[in-house]
Design a protein around this motif. Sequence first.
Motif, PDB file in Angstrom:
ATOM      1  N   HIS A   1      -2.550   7.038  -2.237  1.00 10.89           N
ATOM      2  CA  HIS A   1      -1.777   6.371  -1.122  1.00 10.89           C
ATOM      3  C   HIS A   1      -0.463   7.249  -0.769  1.00 10.89           C
ATOM      4  O   HIS A   1       0.429   6.928  -0.835  1.00 10.89           O
ATOM      5  N   ASP A   2      -0.999   8.575  -0.494  1.00 16.05           N
ATOM      6  CA  ASP A   2       0.059   9.489   0.240  1.00 16.05           C
ATOM      7  C   ASP A   2      -0.481   9.752   1.690  1.00 16.05           C
ATOM      8  O   ASP A   2      -1.816   9.645   1.859  1.00 16.05           O
TER       9      ASP A   2
ATOM     10  N   ARG B   1      -0.201   3.741  -6.501  1.00 17.06           N
ATOM     11  CA  ARG B   1      -0.286   5.172  -5.613  1.00 17.06           C
ATOM     12  C   ARG B   1      -1.480   5.786  -5.644  1.00 17.06           C
ATOM     13  O   ARG B   1      -2.107   6.141  -4.549  1.00 17.06           O
TER      14      ARG B   1
ATOM     15  N   PHE C   1      -3.989   6.921   4.577  1.00 14.58           N
ATOM     16  CA  PHE C   1      -4.148   7.603   3.465  1.00 14.58           C
ATOM     17  C   PHE C   1      -5.158   8.502   3.204  1.00 14.58           C
ATOM     18  O   PHE C   1      -5.942   8.525   4.340  1.00 14.58           O
TER      19      PHE C   1
ATOM     20  N   ASN D   1      -7.705   3.668   4.099  1.00 14.86           N
ATOM     21  CA  ASN D   1      -6.750   2.767   4.450  1.00 14.86           C
ATOM     22  C   ASN D   1      -5.596   2.943   5.425  1.00 14.86           C
ATOM     23  O   ASN D   1      -4.507   2.912   5.409  1.00 14.86           O
TER      24      ASN D   1
ATOM     25  N   VAL E   1      -8.633   7.127  -4.388  1.00 14.27           N
ATOM     26  CA  VAL E   1      -7.893   6.655  -3.132  1.00 14.27           C
ATOM     27  C   VAL E   1      -6.190   6.883  -3.433  1.00 14.27           C
ATOM     28  O   VAL E   1      -5.835   6.362  -4.409  1.00 14.27           O
TER      29      VAL E   1
ATOM     30  N   THR F   1      -7.133  -2.753  -4.420  1.00 13.95           N
ATOM     31  CA  THR F   1      -7.168  -2.192  -5.647  1.00 13.95           C
ATOM     32  C   THR F   1      -8.558  -1.813  -6.083  1.00 13.95           C
ATOM     33  O   THR F   1      -8.755  -0.790  -7.005  1.00 13.95           O
TER      34      THR F   1
ATOM     35  N   LEU G   1       0.884  -1.269   0.123  1.00 10.68           N
ATOM     36  CA  LEU G   1       0.018  -0.073   0.218  1.00 10.68           C
ATOM     37  C   LEU G   1       0.868   1.266  -0.058  1.00 10.68           C
ATOM     38  O   LEU G   1       0.550   2.148  -0.694  1.00 10.68           O
ATOM     39  N   LEU G   2       1.870   1.116   0.662  1.00  7.76           N
ATOM     40  CA  LEU G   2       2.766   2.312   0.716  1.00  7.76           C
ATOM     41  C   LEU G   2       3.520   2.609  -0.467  1.00  7.76           C
ATOM     42  O   LEU G   2       4.069   3.840  -0.645  1.00  7.76           O
TER      43      LEU G   2
END
Length: 783
Positions: free
Chosen positions: A726-727, A648, A751, A748, A724, A675, A606-607
């Motif tokens: 992922h920051d 991301r 994020f 998540n 979404v 995803t 995820l990161l």
Amino acid sequence: MSDATFNLNAARATAQWPLAASSLLLAGIWAALSWPWLSGHVTIPWDGKAHFAPQVQFLAASLGRGEAPWWNPFVFAGHPQIADPQSMIFSPPMLLLSVLNAAPSLQAIDAAVLATVLFGGVGFVAYARHAGLGWTAALIGALVFMFGGSMAWRLQHFGQVMSLAYVPFALVCLRLAILEGRIWAGLAAGGLGAAVLLGRDQVGLLAIYTLAAYAIYLLFRPPVAEFDTRREKVRRAVLPLGLGALAGLALVAIPLVLTLLLADQSNRPTIDLAGASAGSLHPALLITSLAPDLYGSAGEMENFWGPPSFAWEGTGLFTAQNMGVVYIGILPLMILVAAFATGAALKRDALFFTAAFFAMLLYALGWFTPFFSAAYALVPGVDKFRRPADATFLIGGFAAFVIAHSADTLARRWQADVDWRVVLLVTGALGLLASAAVGVALSMDRLDQAMLPLLSAAAASALTAGALAVAHFLRPIRPGLAGLLLTGLVAADIGWHNGPNGATALPTDAINMLQPGAPHPTVAALDRLLAQDRATGVHPRVEMLGLGYHWANASITHRLPNTLGSNPVRLNWYVEATGARDYVPDLKGRQFTPLMPSYDARFAALLGLKYVVTPKSAAQSGKLAGFTEAADAGGNVIFERQAASIPRVVFAPRAAPADFERALASGALPDVDLTRTVLLQGPTAATASPTAAALADNGRAQIVSETNTTVDVDVAATAAGWVVLHDVWHPWWSVSINGKPAELLRANVIFRAVRVPAGNHRVRFSFRPLAGAWRQLTTRGAP
């Protein structure tokens, strides 16, 4: 004439020596003592480069690119830079450097720090002249202020150096505002006080309290002229001080509030008394006032034997080996002892600085006296800092003022004849320090290591005694030559004992990974890999660890999206999720968490963690299961994840409820396809189930542009869903859809997400710290 009727103008008339000439002389000495750094032969190492230089380079590069430097995407997967006290954004010298140079070298950054030190020295000379002191006392005091104690030995702590450097000019402006009613001086005092506090470090905190105390002292001490009264003085000072206070408050309010909010969001909202006291100054370190390298502070850590160290066990302390060096030179030390012995340190203005000196000494000693615990309980802001030993900066700084004030008093007293009782007292004090040094060395079986520093101290003492004898002879016939002799002696002494060493200067080539424009082979290899990924629309992150202390924030210099970094203040939810520490020395020291128990864990995907960079020696570590070698460059190995990371940015047609606090504590996440599904908590997770058509629609979300503070995503979907990103989530981020504000969701676990309707849309994530902080303050919302 009594002290109570002391005439300020008469005092100043005795000190009408040329300020410009004295400042130029001081600048020449400064250039000579600073030349190793100014020339680029050596550079200020350790925290100066591992922490602060990359921050300056980020600021400069951001301004050069026309981007706001408020958010830093290159450490800890994103960090609120504007609120970070180490960011240098609000440091006037570093801001000026960044405006002038978009890619400052290590040499340029060192020059900016040292120029600020010179600014402090010139301010000291200006203070001494206004206070009616002689030019010799002014120059000796200025040298102690600039190159004595922690200002030399802790030079790598840029923020603390600068916080102290503004103090002398602030004192001058306070004197002009209060004693002469100058409005411009009050405004300048407010601006300089703001600069002190904008460092947002412990030295700045203690210095601003001292400046406030000095203003009160000036207001209420006995009048300085027969025609003056205390009431008249207060009346005259109200407008300059009031305007200065308003100006200073206007400058510091926003940065200070942002930093306090970050502290509440961080891994260390406060430091408990025991944790702070572990940074106390051990009393045995005061012997360094005679022999600075007595314990081997200038050398390798394994050879350091002072408290605390492997050789000196059981102290319970945690401080750096160079933190306790308080050397200010033999002649200044003699003057300081003589001032206390004769009472010269208690005369008029010297008294204030004597009180400040002892207050800082007691504070620095931490748990060895009750003073620090009382300050911790009673003084606002103290509980935000560790290491009371940081007050060693102010011990040296205020000692310089006591020395300058006392030197003139002592010189006048001994103009006709020497007071041999005081000479014996000073000699006895130095003898006691020497005896203590020998005794400590013998008890630790380190006399062989202590011998050279003690011999150096003995030689300096003998030279000082000889110089004093010559100066005493010259004073009636060549007073200027006598003053130059003593000034040169102090400069040579401090230059030799406090000059470049392993704690303050390393060859510039040893830190070449932080030079912009000439990337290290490891950086160049990472750049190539990341460029290939970005060309295919992938935005992965890297993790760099075990490469050496100066690599800790190299990702900032070279704009690499790093999941780690080096900073004592980190977002608490990121630390809980990833285990990120202040500095990770190697793979063995990499702490994982229930949510991210390994590099091949689901959360690491995820990161977006695709590359791990370590030295070759760590290549066989079991912690790199699931990674293969992608490149070998510069003595380091770049490992690449075999399994695909989660993109991301994704479009998720489905939402599922999750307990984020439970996930952080246990690592348990719902078994869903991340995803296609976004994890939300609270009321935002209770949304209508998507239709079968919506679930069949993959949708599309793609990053089309980004800066430090914005990420633009184009979305195309036939049904509503979630974008979404992922920051790392932070309450100061906001989001808009086609220019209209929308609700930013925490998704998540750590994020960001936003619900979008069907159709084609431009989603913009924007970091707006002022609006976010205001919203946080007015709604009392916890992050």
